[in-house]
Design an enzyme around this catalytic site. Structure first.
Site, mmCIF file in Angstrom:
data_model
loop_
_atom_site.group_PDB
_atom_site.id
_atom_site.type_symbol
_atom_site.label_atom_id
_atom_site.label_comp_id
_atom_site.label_asym_id
_atom_site.label_seq_id
_atom_site.Cartn_x
_atom_site.Cartn_y
_atom_site.Cartn_z
ATOM 1 N N LYS A 1 -7.316 14.131 -7.007
ATOM 2 C CA LYS A 1 -6.154 14.189 -7.907
ATOM 3 C C LYS A 1 -5.557 15.610 -7.892
ATOM 4 N N ASP B 1 0.845 -1.193 0.000
ATOM 5 C CA ASP B 1 0.000 0.000 0.000
ATOM 6 C C ASP B 1 0.889 1.255 0.000
ATOM 7 N N ARG C 1 -24.848 11.102 -14.084
ATOM 8 C CA ARG C 1 -23.844 11.141 -13.008
ATOM 9 C C ARG C 1 -23.975 12.508 -12.312
ATOM 10 N N PRO C 2 -24.057 12.564 -10.976
ATOM 11 C CA PRO C 2 -24.118 13.874 -10.305
ATOM 12 C C PRO C 2 -22.870 14.711 -10.616
ATOM 13 N N THR D 1 -4.536 13.672 -14.180
ATOM 14 C CA THR D 1 -5.669 13.645 -15.103
ATOM 15 C C THR D 1 -6.051 15.043 -15.573
ATOM 16 N N ASP D 2 -6.683 15.112 -16.738
ATOM 17 C CA ASP D 2 -7.206 16.406 -17.208
ATOM 18 C C ASP D 2 -8.416 16.862 -16.393
ATOM 19 N N GLU D 3 -8.992 15.936 -15.600
ATOM 20 C CA GLU D 3 -10.214 16.301 -14.870
ATOM 21 C C GLU D 3 -9.957 17.373 -13.812
ATOM 22 N N TYR E 1 -13.236 12.542 -7.073
ATOM 23 C CA TYR E 1 -12.041 11.979 -7.737
ATOM 24 C C TYR E 1 -11.123 13.098 -8.198
ATOM 25 N N SER E 2 -11.660 14.049 -8.977
ATOM 26 C CA SER E 2 -10.770 15.079 -9.524
ATOM 27 C C SER E 2 -10.232 15.980 -8.411
ATOM 28 N N ALA F 1 -0.470 4.747 -8.831
ATOM 29 C CA ALA F 1 -1.452 4.121 -7.942
ATOM 30 C C ALA F 1 -2.489 5.141 -7.498
ATOM 31 N N LYS G 1 -15.431 1.308 -16.517
ATOM 32 C CA LYS G 1 -15.248 2.495 -17.354
ATOM 33 C C LYS G 1 -16.043 2.319 -18.641
HETATM 34 P P1 NAD Z 1 -6.663 1.711 -12.319
HETATM 35 O O1 NAD Z 1 -7.777 1.940 -11.364
HETATM 36 O O2 NAD Z 1 -6.870 0.786 -13.464
HETATM 37 O O3 NAD Z 1 -5.376 1.171 -11.539
HETATM 38 C C1 NAD Z 1 -4.988 1.698 -10.304
HETATM 39 C C2 NAD Z 1 -3.968 0.734 -9.690
HETATM 40 O O4 NAD Z 1 -3.538 1.279 -8.438
HETATM 41 C C3 NAD Z 1 -4.535 -0.662 -9.397
HETATM 42 O O5 NAD Z 1 -3.652 -1.651 -9.840
HETATM 43 C C4 NAD Z 1 -4.658 -0.690 -7.877
HETATM 44 O O6 NAD Z 1 -4.513 -1.996 -7.325
HETATM 45 C C5 NAD Z 1 -3.540 0.247 -7.471
HETATM 46 N N1 NAD Z 1 -3.784 0.861 -6.144
HETATM 47 C C6 NAD Z 1 -4.916 1.458 -5.711
HETATM 48 N N2 NAD Z 1 -4.756 1.877 -4.453
HETATM 49 C C7 NAD Z 1 -3.480 1.559 -4.086
HETATM 50 C C8 NAD Z 1 -2.709 1.761 -2.916
HETATM 51 N N3 NAD Z 1 -3.231 2.359 -1.829
HETATM 52 N N4 NAD Z 1 -1.431 1.324 -2.891
HETATM 53 C C9 NAD Z 1 -0.893 0.705 -3.984
HETATM 54 N N5 NAD Z 1 -1.587 0.471 -5.113
HETATM 55 C C10 NAD Z 1 -2.868 0.895 -5.159
HETATM 56 O O7 NAD Z 1 -6.219 3.136 -12.801
HETATM 57 P P2 NAD Z 1 -5.684 3.613 -14.235
HETATM 58 O O8 NAD Z 1 -6.832 3.928 -15.094
HETATM 59 O O9 NAD Z 1 -4.642 2.698 -14.693
HETATM 60 O O10 NAD Z 1 -5.018 5.006 -13.822
HETATM 61 C C11 NAD Z 1 -3.670 5.054 -13.353
HETATM 62 C C12 NAD Z 1 -3.341 6.486 -12.980
HETATM 63 O O11 NAD Z 1 -3.509 7.313 -14.137
HETATM 64 C C13 NAD Z 1 -4.232 7.072 -11.899
HETATM 65 O O12 NAD Z 1 -3.430 7.884 -11.079
HETATM 66 C C14 NAD Z 1 -5.241 7.917 -12.657
HETATM 67 O O13 NAD Z 1 -5.692 8.989 -11.879
HETATM 68 C C15 NAD Z 1 -4.399 8.383 -13.838
HETATM 69 N N6 NAD Z 1 -5.147 8.659 -15.072
HETATM 70 C C16 NAD Z 1 -5.999 7.727 -15.594
HETATM 71 C C17 NAD Z 1 -6.632 8.011 -16.811
HETATM 72 C C18 NAD Z 1 -7.562 7.008 -17.449
HETATM 73 O O14 NAD Z 1 -8.211 7.355 -18.449
HETATM 74 N N7 NAD Z 1 -7.666 5.790 -16.969
HETATM 75 C C19 NAD Z 1 -6.404 9.227 -17.461
HETATM 76 C C20 NAD Z 1 -5.540 10.158 -16.871
HETATM 77 C C21 NAD Z 1 -4.897 9.854 -15.690
HETATM 78 O O1 DAU Z 2 -10.253 12.338 -18.250
HETATM 79 C C1 DAU Z 2 -9.408 11.398 -17.630
HETATM 80 C C2 DAU Z 2 -10.233 10.508 -16.725
HETATM 81 O O2 DAU Z 2 -10.977 9.645 -17.581
HETATM 82 C C3 DAU Z 2 -9.387 9.691 -15.750
HETATM 83 O O3 DAU Z 2 -8.735 10.563 -14.880
HETATM 84 C C4 DAU Z 2 -10.260 8.727 -14.956
HETATM 85 O O4 DAU Z 2 -9.464 7.912 -14.122
HETATM 86 C C5 DAU Z 2 -11.022 7.851 -15.933
HETATM 87 O O5 DAU Z 2 -11.907 7.014 -15.238
HETATM 88 C C6 DAU Z 2 -11.810 8.708 -16.933
HETATM 89 O O6 DAU Z 2 -12.895 9.389 -16.268
HETATM 90 P P1 DAU Z 2 -14.346 9.519 -16.957
HETATM 91 O O7 DAU Z 2 -15.333 9.757 -15.892
HETATM 92 O O8 DAU Z 2 -14.326 10.454 -18.098
HETATM 93 O O9 DAU Z 2 -14.478 8.010 -17.565
HETATM 94 P P2 DAU Z 2 -15.708 6.994 -17.601
HETATM 95 O O10 DAU Z 2 -15.290 5.875 -18.495
HETATM 96 O O11 DAU Z 2 -16.210 6.664 -16.247
HETATM 97 O O12 DAU Z 2 -16.834 7.828 -18.339
HETATM 98 C C7 DAU Z 2 -16.642 8.348 -19.637
HETATM 99 C C8 DAU Z 2 -17.893 9.116 -20.028
HETATM 100 O O13 DAU Z 2 -18.978 8.181 -20.185
HETATM 101 C C9 DAU Z 2 -18.364 10.101 -18.973
HETATM 102 O O14 DAU Z 2 -18.933 11.235 -19.609
HETATM 103 C C10 DAU Z 2 -19.446 9.341 -18.208
HETATM 104 C C11 DAU Z 2 -20.051 8.468 -19.286
HETATM 105 N N1 DAU Z 2 -20.589 7.161 -18.845
HETATM 106 C C12 DAU Z 2 -19.788 6.368 -18.063
HETATM 107 C C13 DAU Z 2 -20.232 5.140 -17.630
HETATM 108 C C14 DAU Z 2 -19.366 4.274 -16.755
HETATM 109 C C15 DAU Z 2 -21.839 6.745 -19.251
HETATM 110 O O15 DAU Z 2 -22.554 7.451 -19.984
HETATM 111 N N2 DAU Z 2 -22.283 5.520 -18.811
HETATM 112 C C16 DAU Z 2 -21.533 4.710 -18.015
HETATM 113 O O16 DAU Z 2 -22.027 3.609 -17.637
#
Ligand code: NAD
Ligand code: DAU
Length: 350
Positions: free
Chosen positions: A162, A63, A289-290, A133-135, A158-159, A86, A197
């Site tokens: 971050k 962790d 989503r709220p 993240t861009d969020e 979340y955002s 992580a 997602k």
């Molecule tokens: P993910 O949820 O798929 O993976 C997160 C990983 O972190 C998992 O393997 C989980 O086991 C590990 N983790 C969680 N809590 C932990 C802890 N306390 N200690 C150690 N490990 C832990 O996430 P992802 O989509 O791969 O995103 C990775 C990073 O990139 C995140 O920081 C996220 O904010 C950022 N990010 C994601 C996206 C996207 O679109 N997925 C976009 C921009 C930035």
């Molecule tokens: O922008 C970067 C971010 O993108 C990352 O930082 C996050 O970790 C990653 O989860 C992602 O966030 P979003 O909220 O944009 O991703 P998600 O896939 O959850 O949703 C994408 C869009 O689709 C968003 O507008 C919400 C919508 N959505 C999502 C789900 C899960 C739906 O309409 N229906 C759904 O069931």
């Protein structure tokens, strides 16, 4: 065996981490890659079987909030670099359980910063690279892009978590001289993404003939990036990014959610040999989503101009490869959607 660098990657068993770890282990046999991951519901060691026996790879289940564990890892490996991924990453889960996001994303990052600071007393070549993240920039109207100068305006737990972690990373650079770099990326897609997602959820539901939940009016816009293009950008920024700087990473690939879902339906119909229009009939508009951010769009020109990075995979190809990957890896999908996933799905959607 001696290594030229020891690099700690956190969250390396998650979606993006999986692609990054594989890339770094394979491309850089001279580096030792230590992957620290708690293996939460989002982490999956089976993603990494093709590198698990590599001589330059070490996995540690643990962790990022565990100070003693981090101290031990830094003492053992004398890390030259940290690439910190992580996190709790799903916006919907942050709405139902914000505390988990504060604990992991803010306190976990702070813990990591403190240990790095203690071990890198007078940093020479080290770097602490934080993946964000861009969020954090909030929501855009119909026009405009997020640049590195856009003021932070996080609007979901979340955002906000971050943004808090980004601010701590920047503060440790300004206050303590910790050699940090931050990047803020748009929505990633591709193999190994957990089906909470949007894209893998839609693919999984089409496979199982379940309704396709589109939030609100479906006109929300995201900028989608092929996950391996993100891993390549991280590799580049880790090696060449300037200390103290922030880099935006984006796909230059904006889609309204409903357009994306339509495209995925059509691709899946083709791959499954169903008549066109079959999967579109599963689309259901559900409660929004709220606080749902309307539009994200990234201006990644700094990364292009300074480090010569551009996305390589065009979105049509990337989305088809993604759909095909999930079809070819139905066992992976079944494994990650058994057990707790059903509970999550039912409480969230039904
Ligand atoms: P993910 O949820 O798929 O993976 C997160 C990983 O972190 C998992 O393997 C989980 O086991 C590990 N983790 C969680 N809590 C932990 C802890 N306390 N200690 C150690 N490990 C832990 O996430 P992802 O989509 O791969 O995103 C990775 C990073 O990139 C995140 O920081 C996220 O904010 C950022 N990010 C994601 C996206 C996207 O679109 N997925 C976009 C921009 C930035
Ligand atoms: O922008 C970067 C971010 O993108 C990352 O930082 C996050 O970790 C990653 O989860 C992602 O966030 P979003 O909220 O944009 O991703 P998600 O896939 O959850 O949703 C994408 C869009 O689709 C968003 O507008 C919400 C919508 N959505 C999502 C789900 C899960 C739906 O309409 N229906 C759904 O069931």
């Amino acid at each position: 065996m001696s290594f030229t660098q020891n690099i700690l990657i956190t969250g390396g068993a998650g979606f993006i981490g999986t692609h990054l770890v594989k890339r770094m282990v394979k491309l850089y046999p001279q580096y030792r890659i230590v992957n620290l991951d708690l293996l939460t519901y989002a982490g999956n060691l089976s993603n990494l079987t093709d590198v698990e026996n590599a001589p330059n790879y070490v996995f540690c289940k643990g962790d990022i909030r565990d100070h003693v564990l981090l101290e031990g890892l830094f003492a053992t490996y004398a890390f030259d670099g940290v690439i910190h991924l992580a996190a709790e990453s799903h916006v919907d889960r942050s709405i139902s359980n914000p505390m988990a996001f504060v604990e992991t994303n803010i306190l976990g990052t702070l813990n990591l910063l403190n240990v790095a600071k203690a071990h890198w007393d007078k940093p020479t070549h080290q770097r602490f690279y934080h993946i964000s993240t861009d969020e954090v920039y909030g929501s855009l109207g119909e026009t405009g892009f997020f640049t590195e100068e856009t003021a932070y305006d996080p609007r979901s737990p979340y955002s906000a978590s971050k943004a808090g972690s980004d601010m701590l990373v920047r503060a440790y650079h300004h206050t303590f001289g910790l050699p940090t770099v931050v990047s803020n990326c748009s929505n990633n897609y591709g193999p190994y993404q957990f089906p909470e997602k949007l894209i893998p959820l839609i693919i999984n539901n089409i496979c199982n003939n379940k309704t396709l939940p589109v939030y609100g009016d479906g006109l929300y816009t995201r900028d989608w990036l092929w996950v391996e293009d993100h891993a390549a950008a991280i590799d580049l920024i880790y090696h060449q990014g300037k200390i103290g700087e922030t880099y935006n990473i984006g796909g230059n690939n904006e889609r309204r959610n409903i357009e994306l879902v339509h495209y995925l339906c059509d691709v899946m119909d083709e791959l499954l040999g169903r008549s066109q229009g079959t999967s579109r009939q599963l689309i259901t508009f559900v409660k929004d989503r709220p606080g749902h951010d309307r539009r994200y769009a990234i201006d990644a020109s700094k990364l292009k101009n300074e480090l010569n990075w551009e996305p390589q995979v065009n979105p049509e190809d990337g989305l088809k490869m993604t759909a095909q990957w999930y079809l070819d890896n139905s066992e992976w999908l079944e494994a990650v959607t058994s057990g707790a996933y059903q509970q999550y799905y039912e409480s969230h959607y039904l």
